[in-house]
Enzyme design. Structure first.
Site, PDB file in Angstrom:
ATOM      1  N   ASN A 171      -4.388   5.343   6.563  1.00  0.00           N
ATOM      2  CA  ASN A 171      -4.339   3.903   6.258  1.00  0.00           C
ATOM      3  C   ASN A 171      -3.322   3.637   5.162  1.00  0.00           C
ATOM      4  O   ASN A 171      -3.329   4.300   4.118  1.00  0.00           O
ATOM      5  CB  ASN A 171      -5.717   3.447   5.764  1.00  0.00           C
ATOM      6  CG  ASN A 171      -5.720   1.989   5.323  1.00  0.00           C
ATOM      7  OD1 ASN A 171      -5.626   1.099   6.162  1.00  0.00           O
ATOM      8  ND2 ASN A 171      -5.805   1.741   4.024  1.00  0.00           N
ATOM      9  N   GLU A 172      -2.432   2.695   5.401  1.00  0.00           N
ATOM     10  CA  GLU A 172      -1.478   2.202   4.386  1.00  0.00           C
ATOM     11  C   GLU A 172      -0.923   3.334   3.524  1.00  0.00           C
ATOM     12  O   GLU A 172      -0.933   3.253   2.281  1.00  0.00           O
ATOM     13  CB  GLU A 172      -2.139   1.124   3.518  1.00  0.00           C
ATOM     14  CG  GLU A 172      -2.474  -0.120   4.307  1.00  0.00           C
ATOM     15  CD  GLU A 172      -2.907  -1.326   3.462  1.00  0.00           C
ATOM     16  OE1 GLU A 172      -3.169  -1.171   2.259  1.00  0.00           O
ATOM     17  OE2 GLU A 172      -2.977  -2.435   4.031  1.00  0.00           O
ATOM     18  N   GLU A 291      -4.973  -5.111  10.379  1.00  0.00           N
ATOM     19  CA  GLU A 291      -5.523  -5.872   9.253  1.00  0.00           C
ATOM     20  C   GLU A 291      -4.754  -7.181   9.146  1.00  0.00           C
ATOM     21  O   GLU A 291      -3.541  -7.157   8.875  1.00  0.00           O
ATOM     22  CB  GLU A 291      -5.411  -5.104   7.931  1.00  0.00           C
ATOM     23  CG  GLU A 291      -6.385  -3.956   7.800  1.00  0.00           C
ATOM     24  CD  GLU A 291      -6.382  -3.332   6.400  1.00  0.00           C
ATOM     25  OE1 GLU A 291      -6.179  -4.059   5.416  1.00  0.00           O
ATOM     26  OE2 GLU A 291      -6.579  -2.104   6.333  1.00  0.00           O
ATOM     27  N   GLN A 348     -12.023  -8.874   7.106  1.00  0.00           N
ATOM     28  CA  GLN A 348     -12.917  -7.937   7.786  1.00  0.00           C
ATOM     29  C   GLN A 348     -13.997  -8.765   8.484  1.00  0.00           C
ATOM     30  O   GLN A 348     -13.747  -9.927   8.765  1.00  0.00           O
ATOM     31  CB  GLN A 348     -13.462  -6.939   6.776  1.00  0.00           C
ATOM     32  CG  GLN A 348     -12.333  -6.137   6.104  1.00  0.00           C
ATOM     33  CD  GLN A 348     -12.810  -4.933   5.309  1.00  0.00           C
ATOM     34  OE1 GLN A 348     -13.954  -4.535   5.312  1.00  0.00           O
ATOM     35  NE2 GLN A 348     -11.870  -4.339   4.569  1.00  0.00           N
TER      36      GLN A 348
END
Ligand code: AHR
Length: 492
Positions: A171-172, A291, A348
Site C-alpha cells: 500500500n502506498e 482509495e 472507507q
C-alpha cells in the site's frame, strides 16, 4: 439555465465492472472495532458483528471490500489475526499510533464479508515483510494442498478455502509516511518477485501493484514507469489513490475537483499504455482506483489524538451536502472511465471517512455521501454511454472551465433502462433539461439529493436531514445530485 444531454445507444465507453462500487475496511480508528464489530451491541449477531451496520452495508450492494489496510497493512502480521482468539497478541500499531488487539483478523473478516455479500480485496505487507509472508498468506486463504499454511487454516476451523481472488501488492509504498517506504526501484523489484510467488501459489488470483499515492507526489510518473517496466508481466492492475476536500472554503471550486480526478485517470492510463507500447505487449494494464473519497474535515481533530488507544475515533469526517455532490461528480468520473477503471474502492465504509457512521453501543446512520454511492451502485451497472452535454460553464483558477452540469448515462441492456446520473454544480440556478437520443424511452423515476444549505449534515439526532426526494424529471435543482431512470417502452 438549460442543459442538453445527448446519447446514442451504439456509442459506448464500455461495460461497468461491478467492482467499481467497492469499498474499504482498514484496521483504523473505529472502522472495525465499534464499526462492523461490537460484541456488546444490542444488534450484534452470533459473531459480534453489528447487524444495524450490516443492513446499511447491504443497502449499498458493495461487491468488494479492501482489507486490512491501507497504511496499517505495512506493519501487519496476518497470523496475529488467526486461530485461538484468547492467544492473540496486542500490538503497538505504528501506522496510526494505536493498540491493535487482533480480536478481528482474516478468520473473522472473511465471515463478515460473506454476511455483507462482498468479496475481499486483500493487501499484503510489503513494508516490514515480503514475498515469503505474502505467499504464505495466499496459501492460508486459498490453499487446497496438504501443506503447512493450508493446514493451519483447516486447524483453525476452516476446511474450505476463503477463495480471495484479488490482492494488493502493498500500500502506498511511494510515501515516506508508509512503514517500510521504498524507492520506485526497490518497490518494483520486490513487487515483481512477490507477484511471481503469489501467482505460483494460486494462479487464479489477480494482482494490483502500487501506483502513486496521489498525483502531487514528486515521483508521480517515474514511479509508474519503473513499476510497470519491472512488473508488467506479473500484475493485472495499477493502483490510484486520491482524496479531495474544500480546503479553501470555495464551494464552486471544490465542486469542480472531479476534473482533477479525470485528468489523473487519463495520465495514469497514458503511462500504462506508454509502457505497453515500449514492451510491444498485447496485455493491457487496468486501473484499480482503490482509495477515493472526500477527506479533510477530521484533519485538525486527528492532530490532537492521544497515542496508544484502542479504536479511538480517527478520520471521522462528518459529511455535508456539498461533499455528497463532490462524491457524485467523482462517481460519474469513474463511470466515464469504466473502460480502464475496473476496480474502485470508496475509502472507507464505516466511521473512518465513511458513508456509514455509528455510535459505540448506539445508533448507526447514513451520511450524505451514502446516497450518490448507493444510487450508482444499484443503478450504475450496465454499459456506460458516451454522454454529450451542452451547458454553460464557469471558470476556476488553475483548473479552467468547469461545466455546470456533469452527467453520465448507463444503459442496462437486460432491464432495458437508461439511467442518467447528473450533478448540477450551480449554487443558485435550476437547470432545465432537454434530451437527445432517448427516443422510445420514458421517465420512470427521478430521485434528487439537494437542499438549501450546502453545509447540512446527517447526524444521529437528524439522520435524514439530507436524503433523496422525488424530482420532476424536467429540471435539475441547484446544488443537486440526480438519478433519472428511463425505461424503454417501444423498440426502435
Ligand atoms: O484511507 C486512509 C489512509 O489513506 C490509508 O490508510 C492510506 O492508504 C491512505 O493514505
Amino acid at each position: 439555465m438549460r442543459a442538453e444531454i445527448s446519447i446514442d445507444l451504439q456509442s459506448r465507453v464500455g461495460r461497468v465492472d461491478k467492482r467499481l462500487f467497492g469499498s474499504f475496511i482498514e484496521h483504523l480508528g473505529r472502522a472495525v472495532y465499534g464499526g462492523i464489530y461490537e460484541p456488546g451491541h444490542p444488534s450484534a449477531d452470533d459473531m459480534g458483528f453489528r447487524q444495524d451496520v450490516l443492513a446499511l452495508v447491504r443497502q449499498l450492494h458493495v461487491p468488494l471490500v479492501r482489507y486490512p489496510g491501507g497504511n496499517f497493512v505495512s506493519g501487519y502480521h496476518w497470523e496475529d489475526g488467526t486461530g485461538d482468539r484468547t492467544k492473540r497478541p496486542r500490538k503497538m500499531e505504528l501506522a496510526w499510533g494505536c493498540i491493535e488487539t487482533n480480536e478481528i483478523g482474516i478468520d473473522e473478516f472473511q465471515a463478515w464479508a460473506k454476511r455483507a455479500g462482498a468479496e475481499i480485496m486483500m493487501a499484503v505487507n510489503l513494508g516490514t515483510r515480503g514475498m515469503e509472508d505474502a505467499r504464505n498468506l495466499v496459501e492460508y486463504c486459498n490453499g487446497t494442498t496438504d501443506t503447512d499454511y493450508a493446514n493451519m487454516r483447516r486447524k483453525n476451523g476452516f476446511a474450505e478455502p476463503f477463495g480471495i481472488r484479488l490482492w494488493c501488492l502493498g500500500n502506498e509504498m511511494d510515501g515516506d509516511w508508509q512503514i517500510g517506504h521504498k524507492t520506485a526501484q526497490e518497490y518494483a523489484r520486490l513487487a515483481c518477485e512477490t507477484a511471481k510467488l503469489m501467482k505460483w501459489t494460486d494462479p487464479t488470483i489477480e494482482l494490483v501493484a502500487c501506483g502513486s499515492s496521489h498525483p502531487g507526489m514528486a515521483t508521480f510518473g517515474e514511479w509508474e514507469r519503473t513499476v510497470l517496466r519491472e512488473c508488467y508481466d506479473h500484475i493485472d492492475y495499477l493502483s490510484m489513490h486520491s482524496y479531495y476536500g474544500n480546503r479553501s472554503g470555495n464551494s464552486a471550486e471544490y465542486l469542480g475537483c472531479s476534473l482533477e480526478m479525470d485528468w489523473f485517470i487519463g495520465r495514469v492510463t497514458g503511462l500504462c499504455d506508454e509502457i505497453k507500447a515500449e514492451k510491444h505487449a498485447d496485455k493491457t494494464i487496468y486501473i484499480s482506483f482503490d482509495e477515493w473519497n472526500v477527506w479533510f474535515h477530521s484533519n485538525a481533530q486527528d492532530a490532537q489524538n492521544a497515542p496508544w488507544q484502542i479504536a479511538p475515533p480517527l478520520l471521522e469526517d462528518v459529511y455535508n451536502l456539498e461533499d455528497a455532490l463532490v462524491v457524485g461528480c467523482l462517481i460519474i468520473t469513474l463511470l466515464k472511465h469504466c473502460d480502464r477503471v475496473k476496480i474502485a474502492c470508496l475509502a472507507q465504509l464505516v466511521n473512518v471517512i465513511a458513508p456509514i457512521m455509528t455510535e459505540n453501543g448506539g445508533r448507526a446512520w447514513a451520511q450524505t455521501i451514502f446516497y450518490p454511492f448507493c444510487d450508482a451502485s444499484l443503478h450504475g451497472r450496465g454499459i456506460v454511454l458516451k454522454t454529450g452535454v451542452h451547458c454553460e460553464s464557469y471558470e476556476v483558477e488553475n483548473r479552467g472551465s468547469v461545466p455546470y452540469v456533469e452527467p453520465v448515462a448507463v444503459y442496462d441492456d437486460l432491464a432495458e433502462t437508461v439511467t442518467v446520473f447528473a450533478v448540477n454544480r450551480s449554487l443558485a440556478e435550476t437547470c432545465s433539461l432537454s434530451l437527445a437520443g432517448f427516443g422510445g424511452f420514458v421517465l420512470e423515476q427521478h430521485s434528487v439529493l439537494t437542499g438549501d444549505d450546502l453545509k447540512r449534515c446527517n447526524t444521529a439526532e437528524e439522520p435524514f436531514a439530507v436524503c433523496p426526494t422525488s424530482g420532476s424529471g424536467r429540471a435539475l435543482p441547484p446544488r443537486s445530485w440526480n438519478m433519472l431512470i428511463y425505461r424503454r417502452t417501444e423498440t426502435e
